[in-house]
Design an enzyme around this catalytic site. Structure first.
Site, PDB file in Angstrom:
ATOM      1  N   CYS A  26      38.294  33.718  42.497  1.00  0.00           N
ATOM      2  CA  CYS A  26      39.281  34.728  42.079  1.00  0.00           C
ATOM      3  C   CYS A  26      38.667  36.130  42.053  1.00  0.00           C
ATOM      4  CB  CYS A  26      39.799  34.309  40.707  1.00  0.00           C
ATOM      5  SG  CYS A  26      40.589  35.599  39.760  1.00  0.00           S
ATOM      6  N   CYS A  29      38.909  38.087  38.767  1.00  0.00           N
ATOM      7  CA  CYS A  29      38.005  37.472  37.773  1.00  0.00           C
ATOM      8  C   CYS A  29      36.606  38.080  37.904  1.00  0.00           C
ATOM      9  CB  CYS A  29      37.921  35.966  37.968  1.00  0.00           C
ATOM     10  SG  CYS A  29      39.511  35.135  37.769  1.00  0.00           S
TER      11      CYS A  29
END
Length: 102
Positions: A26, A29
């Protein structure tokens, strides 16, 4: 020392726990990682910061209805105090944490 379960960590008395639900693949993230490290240093001894990989811990992510990542949850003694999905700027995250510190 045995590894504590997620429930044991968030229910422990003492300092609030900031949980980052993330995944290695991600992009947003990865953006959150240095922000979380900075907040962890800033509130060292007052706040515990943990990361939960949703791919390795799907049951926990499901239990807290984490649908988008990153999702941040702040707990104190098992009670959820705050939640937000998406990247949270460092200054904003600090303000949120500050509100809940004893």
């Amino acid at each position: 020392m045995p590894k504590k379960s997620f429930q044991e960590i968030i229910n422990s008395p003492g300092m609030p726990v900031l949980v980052d639900f993330y995944a290695d693949w991600c992009g947003p993230c990865k953006t959150m990682t240095p922000i979380l490290q900075q907040v962890a240093r800033q509130y060292e001894g007052k706040l515990k910061v943990i990361k939960i990989d949703v791919d390795k811990n799907p049951a926990v992510a499901q239990q807290y209805r984490v649908q988008g990542i990153p999702t941040l949850l702040l707990f104190h003694q098992g009670k959820q105090l705050w939640r937000q999905s998406g990247v949270v700027p460092g200054h904003q995250l600090s303000q949120v944490v500050q509100q809940y510190l004893p």
